[in-house]
Design a protein around this motif. Structure first.
Motif, PDB file in Angstrom:
ATOM      1  N   PRO A  71      -9.136   9.052  -5.972  1.00  0.00           N
ATOM      2  CA  PRO A  71      -9.128  10.375  -5.340  1.00  0.00           C
ATOM      3  C   PRO A  71      -8.318  11.430  -6.109  1.00  0.00           C
ATOM      4  CG  PRO A  71      -8.654   8.663  -3.732  1.00  0.00           C
ATOM      5  CD  PRO A  71      -8.628   8.012  -5.076  1.00  0.00           C
ATOM      6  N   ILE A  97       0.825  -1.215   0.000  1.00  0.00           N
ATOM      7  CA  ILE A  97       0.000   0.000   0.000  1.00  0.00           C
ATOM      8  C   ILE A  97       0.852   1.255   0.000  1.00  0.00           C
ATOM      9  CG2 ILE A  97      -1.704   1.332   1.334  1.00  0.00           C
ATOM     10  CD1 ILE A  97      -2.811  -1.301   2.364  1.00  0.00           C
ATOM     11  N   ILE A  98       1.919   1.257   0.792  1.00  0.00           N
ATOM     12  CA  ILE A  98       2.676   2.512   0.933  1.00  0.00           C
ATOM     13  C   ILE A  98       4.004   2.519   0.181  1.00  0.00           C
ATOM     14  CG2 ILE A  98       1.606   3.087   3.150  1.00  0.00           C
ATOM     15  CD1 ILE A  98       4.222   2.146   4.471  1.00  0.00           C
ATOM     16  N   GLN A  99       4.405   1.391  -0.356  1.00  0.00           N
ATOM     17  CA  GLN A  99       5.680   1.312  -1.089  1.00  0.00           C
ATOM     18  C   GLN A  99       6.873   1.766  -0.249  1.00  0.00           C
ATOM     19  OE1 GLN A  99       5.912   0.214  -4.527  1.00  0.00           O
ATOM     20  NE2 GLN A  99       3.854  -0.467  -4.039  1.00  0.00           N
ATOM     21  N   ILE A 104     -15.380  16.255   4.249  1.00  0.00           N
ATOM     22  CA  ILE A 104     -14.908  15.408   3.148  1.00  0.00           C
ATOM     23  C   ILE A 104     -13.623  14.697   3.559  1.00  0.00           C
ATOM     24  CG2 ILE A 104     -14.220  15.354   0.728  1.00  0.00           C
ATOM     25  CD1 ILE A 104     -15.749  18.043   0.441  1.00  0.00           C
ATOM     26  N   SER A 105     -12.728  15.430   4.215  1.00  0.00           N
ATOM     27  CA  SER A 105     -11.460  14.829   4.638  1.00  0.00           C
ATOM     28  C   SER A 105     -11.687  13.675   5.587  1.00  0.00           C
ATOM     29  CB  SER A 105     -10.570  15.855   5.328  1.00  0.00           C
ATOM     30  OG  SER A 105     -10.375  16.959   4.521  1.00  0.00           O
ATOM     31  N   GLU A 161      -1.469   5.987   7.426  1.00  0.00           N
ATOM     32  CA  GLU A 161      -2.536   5.894   6.421  1.00  0.00           C
ATOM     33  C   GLU A 161      -2.643   4.462   5.882  1.00  0.00           C
ATOM     34  OE1 GLU A 161      -4.249   8.746   5.009  1.00  0.00           O
ATOM     35  OE2 GLU A 161      -4.579   8.287   2.904  1.00  0.00           O
ATOM     36  N   GLY A 194     -10.953  17.239  -3.773  1.00  0.00           N
ATOM     37  CA  GLY A 194     -10.851  15.999  -3.017  1.00  0.00           C
ATOM     38  C   GLY A 194     -10.542  16.260  -1.561  1.00  0.00           C
ATOM     39  N   LYS A 230       2.347   8.440   6.289  1.00  0.00           N
ATOM     40  CA  LYS A 230       1.965   7.530   5.227  1.00  0.00           C
ATOM     41  C   LYS A 230       1.801   6.108   5.777  1.00  0.00           C
ATOM     42  CE  LYS A 230       3.168   6.904   0.454  1.00  0.00           C
ATOM     43  NZ  LYS A 230       4.028   7.299  -0.638  1.00  0.00           N
ATOM     44  N   ARG A 255     -13.086  10.671   3.899  1.00  0.00           N
ATOM     45  CA  ARG A 255     -12.105   9.988   3.054  1.00  0.00           C
ATOM     46  C   ARG A 255     -11.048   9.262   3.859  1.00  0.00           C
ATOM     47  NH1 ARG A 255     -10.621  12.834  -2.581  1.00  0.00           N
ATOM     48  NH2 ARG A 255     -12.383  11.865  -3.596  1.00  0.00           N
ATOM     49  N   ILE A 315      -8.388  16.249   0.487  1.00  0.00           N
ATOM     50  CA  ILE A 315      -7.199  15.707   1.148  1.00  0.00           C
ATOM     51  C   ILE A 315      -6.458  14.807   0.169  1.00  0.00           C
ATOM     52  CG2 ILE A 315      -8.223  13.625   2.207  1.00  0.00           C
ATOM     53  CD1 ILE A 315      -6.678  15.310   4.746  1.00  0.00           C
ATOM     54  N   TYR A 316      -5.144  14.878   0.214  1.00  0.00           N
ATOM     55  CA  TYR A 316      -4.347  14.101  -0.719  1.00  0.00           C
ATOM     56  C   TYR A 316      -4.216  12.670  -0.208  1.00  0.00           C
ATOM     57  CZ  TYR A 316      -0.331  12.685  -3.537  1.00  0.00           C
ATOM     58  OH  TYR A 316       0.498  12.026  -4.398  1.00  0.00           O
ATOM     59  N   PRO A 317      -4.514  11.676  -1.057  1.00  0.00           N
ATOM     60  CA  PRO A 317      -4.412  10.289  -0.581  1.00  0.00           C
ATOM     61  C   PRO A 317      -2.948   9.886  -0.425  1.00  0.00           C
ATOM     62  CG  PRO A 317      -4.952  10.336  -2.912  1.00  0.00           C
ATOM     63  CD  PRO A 317      -4.923  11.747  -2.469  1.00  0.00           C
ATOM     64  N   LEU A 318      -2.585   9.420   0.764  1.00  0.00           N
ATOM     65  CA  LEU A 318      -1.184   9.060   1.002  1.00  0.00           C
ATOM     66  C   LEU A 318      -0.878   7.635   0.575  1.00  0.00           C
ATOM     67  CD1 LEU A 318      -0.777  10.706   4.521  1.00  0.00           C
ATOM     68  CD2 LEU A 318       0.180  11.527   2.403  1.00  0.00           C
ATOM     69  N   THR A 319      -1.935   6.855   0.357  1.00  0.00           N
ATOM     70  CA  THR A 319      -1.702   5.477  -0.095  1.00  0.00           C
ATOM     71  C   THR A 319      -1.264   5.491  -1.559  1.00  0.00           C
ATOM     72  OG1 THR A 319      -4.050   5.412  -0.524  1.00  0.00           O
ATOM     73  CG2 THR A 319      -3.308   4.312   1.446  1.00  0.00           C
ATOM     74  N   ASN A 320      -0.442   4.511  -1.939  1.00  0.00           N
ATOM     75  CA  ASN A 320       0.062   4.493  -3.304  1.00  0.00           C
ATOM     76  C   ASN A 320      -0.846   3.761  -4.282  1.00  0.00           C
ATOM     77  OD1 ASN A 320       2.435   5.515  -2.028  1.00  0.00           O
ATOM     78  ND2 ASN A 320       3.532   4.900  -3.868  1.00  0.00           N
ATOM     79  N   ASP A 321      -1.814   3.010  -3.742  1.00  0.00           N
ATOM     80  CA  ASP A 321      -2.614   2.190  -4.645  1.00  0.00           C
ATOM     81  C   ASP A 321      -4.028   2.705  -4.865  1.00  0.00           C
ATOM     82  OD1 ASP A 321      -3.397   1.678  -2.111  1.00  0.00           O
ATOM     83  OD2 ASP A 321      -3.389  -0.502  -2.274  1.00  0.00           O
ATOM     84  N   GLU A 322      -4.289   3.948  -4.493  1.00  0.00           N
ATOM     85  CA  GLU A 322      -5.610   4.519  -4.742  1.00  0.00           C
ATOM     86  C   GLU A 322      -5.475   5.622  -5.781  1.00  0.00           C
ATOM     87  OE1 GLU A 322      -7.872   5.726  -1.267  1.00  0.00           O
ATOM     88  OE2 GLU A 322      -7.100   4.003  -0.186  1.00  0.00           O
TER      89      GLU A 322
END
Lengths: 129, 274
Positions: B55, A19-21, A121-122, A92, B43, A89, A125, B45-52
């Protein structure tokens, strides 16, 4: 903190890395993330402890912790991490693991009145599936 | 001509006058802006995950539209929009996998030429502090203004590349140009609690109150910020204080607007669409 000797399976570790690489095992526990985190007073594990638990494959403890849901992704830790591991990250990624598969962590929006839509929204998400 | 991206929160919460003041200031300072013909929320917020990848889509649409409408850049007022649009732009230009997938979804190509700009950045680079100083009609002498940056504006430093994340000074320079005294206090780059305003109020309140108290202790008479969510949090955390104990929270545009006398100069301004 006391660590059990038996560690969990490697599966979660792979999932997180996917997921985070990033490889959390690169963390050398300098504590910069915890030192700069503005929300530690509401956390049960400090950010560097979450990193340590993930590093040691103790995912059960991480998934049960409050910390993941207190982190506001302000990126102070990520910006300062000397190993470029970006603890925000990692948080997350761990949240995503819980939300996607383990079905927990759907927080309720308790006070929608008067809250800017940016916050609504944040949080939807970040914290909900 | 810059493309203008209002963003959901700035457009919806007009009570802060952020948009009205910002557009009036830009007019006085001779920067021409035009709202994008169509835009949607970035959006938030910036998605921190690399696989999404989903968004990222709405931001890429805004970036793409700026390109199509041949604007010199995409101007935002809100720190969060700036953060998200700039990081998505960065990712589109540096992550081949993300670019491929996003373009697949959109069934369209994005060339990556759009430059994302924040109001503060435009005031610093395209206008300059000297020019601001020359336009000051009512000097704010005697005002002690604390500036609050928040997190999204500054970090991650290597992608935002706007300010020194540990010791930014742009808003102070602007405040100085207006004739007021900038107040330096601790926690001006700390997080205000962000989106916890909607789910864990005690978290955002305690984080924000720490910032407000530090600014007050340093002698500030008002506090300015560029983010609608920071403004909400910093204001909301003071709700249990007595009126005389409260520190007024404004957008960064408020003191500029006042100092430039922009209200008189921009009388022919057209009413905002909403």
């Amino acid at each position: 903190m006391r660590f059990p000797t038996k560690t969990a399976s490697i599966k979660e570790q792979e999932e997180l890395a996917d997921i985070i690489q990033k490889n959390v095992k690169d963390c050398y526990q300098c504590l910069k993330c915890s030192a700069g985190c503005p929300l530690t007073e509401h956390m049960d594990y400090y950010p560097h402890q979450v990193m340590l638990l993930a590093k040691m494959d103790l995912y059960k403890k991480v998934f049960d912790s409050k910390t993941l849901w207190v982190c506001a992704s302000c990126l102070a830790c990520s910006s300062r991490c000397p190993r470029d591991l970006e603890p925000a990250k990692v948080m997350e990624g761990l949240r995503a693991m819980i939300i996607r598969k383990r079905g927990e962590g759907n927080v309720e929006v308790v006070n929608p009145k008067g809250v800017p839509r940016q916050a609504l929204i944040s949080s939807m998400r970040k914290l909900r599936r | 001509m810059l493309g203008y991206y209002p963003g959901c929160t700035v457009r919806a919460h007009q009570n802060g006058n952020f948009e009205k003041e910002a557009l009036a200031i830009l007019k006085v300072l001779g920067i021409s802006v035009e709202e994008l013909s169509e835009w949607e929320c970035c959006g938030a917020i910036y998605p921190l995950t690399n696989d999404e990848y989903v968004p990222l889509l709405s931001s890429v649409r805004a970036l793409k539209r700026t390109e199509e409408e041949k604007k010199e850049g995409l101007l935002t007022l809100c720190s969060a929009c700036y953060h998200v649009l700039k990081r998505v732009n960065h990712r589109m230009n540096n992550d081949k996998e993300a670019k491929k997938r996003v373009e697949n979804y959109l069934d369209d190509k994005y060339d990556g030429t759009t430059k994302v700009l924040h109001l503060i950045e435009v005031l610093r680079d395209q206008v300059g502090y000297k020019e601001i100083k020359e336009h000051v009609a009512n000097s704010l002498e005697g005002e002690k203004i604390a500036t609050y940056y928040g997190c999204l504006f500054l970090r991650p430093e290597k992608e935002m590349e706007l300010l020194d994340a540990e010791n930014p000074g742009v808003m102070e320079e602007i405040v100085k140009a207006l004739g007021a005294e900038p107040v330096i206090y601790p926690y001006r780059t700390d997080c205000c609690g962000a989106y916890h305003a909607s789910d864990k109020e005690e978290v955002s309140n305690s984080a924000s109150l720490k910032i407000v108290m530090a600014a007050k202790k340093a002698g500030a008479t008002q506090l300015v910020t560029a983010c609608p969510l920071c403004k909400h949090n910093l204001q909301h955390c003071q709700k249990e204080l007595e009126d005389e104990q409260k520190l007024p929270i404004h957008y960064i545009t408020a003191p500029i607007y006042k100092a430039l006398g922009a209200d008189k100069k921009a009388e022919d301004e057209q009413p905002l669409a909403n």
